[in-house]
Design an enzyme around this catalytic site. Structure first.
Site, short mmCIF file in Angstrom:
data_model
loop_
_atom_site.label_atom_id
_atom_site.label_comp_id
_atom_site.label_asym_id
_atom_site.label_seq_id
_atom_site.Cartn_x
_atom_site.Cartn_y
_atom_site.Cartn_z
N HIS A 124 0.75 -1.21 0.06
CA HIS A 124 0.11 0.00 0.11
C HIS A 124 1.06 1.28 -0.04
O HIS A 124 2.14 1.15 0.53
CB HIS A 124 -0.91 -0.10 1.17
CG HIS A 124 -1.94 0.90 1.31
ND1 HIS A 124 -1.57 2.23 1.60
CD2 HIS A 124 -3.20 0.70 1.30
CE1 HIS A 124 -3.02 3.09 1.57
NE2 HIS A 124 -4.03 2.10 1.49
N GLN A 204 -4.48 -5.01 7.27
CA GLN A 204 -5.44 -6.12 6.81
C GLN A 204 -5.22 -7.53 7.53
O GLN A 204 -5.90 -8.36 7.06
CB GLN A 204 -5.12 -6.33 5.29
CG GLN A 204 -5.35 -5.00 4.40
CD GLN A 204 -6.71 -4.46 4.37
OE1 GLN A 204 -7.94 -5.18 4.75
NE2 GLN A 204 -7.06 -3.44 3.95
N LYS A 227 -10.66 -0.19 10.45
CA LYS A 227 -10.63 -1.54 9.74
C LYS A 227 -11.20 -2.65 10.52
O LYS A 227 -10.83 -3.90 10.12
CB LYS A 227 -9.44 -1.94 8.85
CG LYS A 227 -9.07 -0.84 7.69
CD LYS A 227 -7.95 -1.19 7.01
CE LYS A 227 -7.39 0.10 6.29
NZ LYS A 227 -8.22 0.41 5.08
N1 PMP Z 1 -1.95 -0.62 4.52
C1 PMP Z 1 -2.77 -1.38 4.01
C2 PMP Z 1 -2.65 -2.94 3.69
C3 PMP Z 1 -4.17 -0.97 3.85
O1 PMP Z 1 -5.07 -1.90 3.32
C4 PMP Z 1 -4.34 0.40 4.20
C5 PMP Z 1 -6.10 0.91 4.00
N2 PMP Z 1 -6.33 0.80 2.83
C6 PMP Z 1 -3.39 1.33 4.95
C7 PMP Z 1 -2.15 0.61 4.89
C8 PMP Z 1 -3.53 2.62 5.33
O2 PMP Z 1 -4.68 2.70 6.35
P1 PMP Z 1 -5.22 3.97 6.84
O3 PMP Z 1 -5.65 4.78 5.83
O4 PMP Z 1 -6.19 3.55 8.00
O5 PMP Z 1 -4.24 4.75 7.48
#
Ligand code: PMP
Length: 408
Positions: A124, A204, A227
């Site tokens: 990500h 995740q 999440k």
């Molecule tokens: N890493 C992963 C694997 C994610 O799925 C996400 C959220 N989509 C994030 C980081 C970022 O999380 P946040 O937007 O809650 O900071």
């Protein structure tokens, strides 16, 4: 076999009773954010209606109650992930802020030109851009663990990327696109063999499975409350105590100091050193309520339920002509990315929405992964404890309707 008692959980989530476009809401976007059970909503309302005050400052009754609730929440999180002490839990806004904190507070301090930060193409953006930027600031280099054709990190590939110059390894535990479950404990061993520090993006994984940080072998672990049935705007950085002690604070201001004079300041102990300013107190209380809720269901049960849904959806979609499904067949987490041939994923998501089925379409904040897959974007269905077989049928039906709509 699916745990049928979990199906009853839908009634704990008031929003799931809301019809969307004349249909039952089929919420398949939990990898973006999960829905909230009534107990979490109630915990936030109770905080604001009964206990609201700032924490760690005043001595009046409300302030003491708020402080106790806030610190109890920290204990709850610490126990949930197997931290050895609550001071190892730093409250942040979410995974993104947690990872940036490690990059600024730890990597900036210890990396030198020639050092290597090992990442993977499935990260990500929030577990990639902080390292790109840390590399620019320190003169370190990024190195990639190449993925297998079905989107997995093999130990051979990890071994090829991790070497004598590696100082940090930053990988996701579970991919938010491919549904890959990465061998983090083995990667930790490889990292520690060369004295590198392992940062795990657990956004995740923590919501879906029991996590014990000592067994996982991570040095830093980041995740988000929203999440895992908790509120938005609250997240966690767990770090091994000595590493957090060595790290520099990155947010300067109130409550993160012991002494300040005109020219200088000294830092408070853990975890306040990293929590400058008023924290998200109600968020922390809501996160603790979410953890109690998940523990009441049981993390093992949640894991087998959501993984079964992910694998079932993978098989179901793969069997539909004209659909491409991405990621490994087994094991496959609760996230399934796919494309309907010759239909843009945004159009797919729009037809789905007209049927009450909520999915995400786009690059999923993983553009280097899209480049690796050779696509601009994908559709993505993701599951959580409130989903069931019927939701997979609704997903398959929505794909058939999409194909019909676009006359395939
Ligand atoms: N890493 C992963 C694997 C994610 O799925 C996400 C959220 N989509 C994030 C980081 C970022 O999380 P946040 O937007 O809650 O900071």
């Amino acid at each position: 076999m699916m745990d049928v008692t979990l199906v009853d959980l839908k009634k704990d989530f008031p929003i799931l009773a809301r019809p969307i476009n004349g249909h039952r809401l089929v919420y398949l976007d939990s990898a973006a954010t999960t829905q909230k059970p009534q107990v979490v909503i109630d915990a936030e309302v109770d905080f604001y209606t009964q206990h609201n005050a700032n924490v760690l400052r005043s001595v009046h009754t409300l302030a003491e109650e708020a402080t106790t609730l806030f610190q109890n929440a920290r204990h709850t999180v610490a126990t949930f992930v197997g931290a050895t002490r609550p001071e190892e839990i730093v409250f942040t806004r979410g995974t993104t802020e947690s990872l940036n904190l490690v990059a600024r507070g730890f990597a900036d301090k210890f990396l030198k030109p020639g050092d290597e930060i090992v990442v993977s193409p499935m990260e990500h953006h929030s577990n990639l851009i902080p390292w790109q930027q840390a590399a620019k600031r320190t003169g370190a280099k990024l190195r990639y663990i190449e993925l297998s054709p079905d989107g997995q990190i093999t130990l051979e590939a990890a071994q090829a990327a991790i070497g004598d110059h590696t100082r940090m390894v930053a990988v996701s535990h579970v991919s938010n696109v491919l549904g890959t479950i990465n061998p983090v404990a083995e990667i930790a061993e490889l990292a520690h063999r060369v004295n590198a520090v392992l940062v795990v993006d657990a956004a995740q994984s923590v919501p879906h499975q029991p996590i014990d940080v000592s067994q996982l072998g991570a040095d830093f672990l980041a995740f988000s409350g929203h999440k895992m049935c908790g509120p938005t705007g609250i997240g966690v950085l767990w770090g091994r105590y000595p590493l957090l002690v060595e790290s520099d604070p990155v947010i300067y201001g109130g409550e993160m100091i012991t002494y300040v004079d005109r020219e200088t300041a000294t830092w408070a102990d853990l975890p306040e050193k990293f929590e400058g300013g008023t924290p998200n107190i109600a968020g922390a209380v809501g996160l603790a309520a979410a953890i109690h809720y998940l523990e009441g269901v049981g993390m093992e049960r949640i894991q087998s339920h959501t993984q079964e849904l992910g694998e079932m959806a993978f098989d179901r979609l793969q069997a539909i002509p004209g659909v491409t499904v991405y990621g490994p067949k087994r094991p496959h987490s609760a996230v399934v990315a796919f494309n309907v041939n010759r239909v843009h994923p945004h159009d797919v998501a729009q037809v789905f929405d007209s049927l009450g089925v909520a999915i995400r379409a786009g690059h999923h904040c993983a553009q280097p992964l899209m480049q690796w897959l050779g696509v601009g974007s994908t559709a993505r269905a993701s599951f959580y404890l409130y989903n069931d077989h019927q939701d997979i049928e609704a997903l398959a039906h929505a794909i058939e309707e999409t194909k019909r709509y676009f006359r395939q």
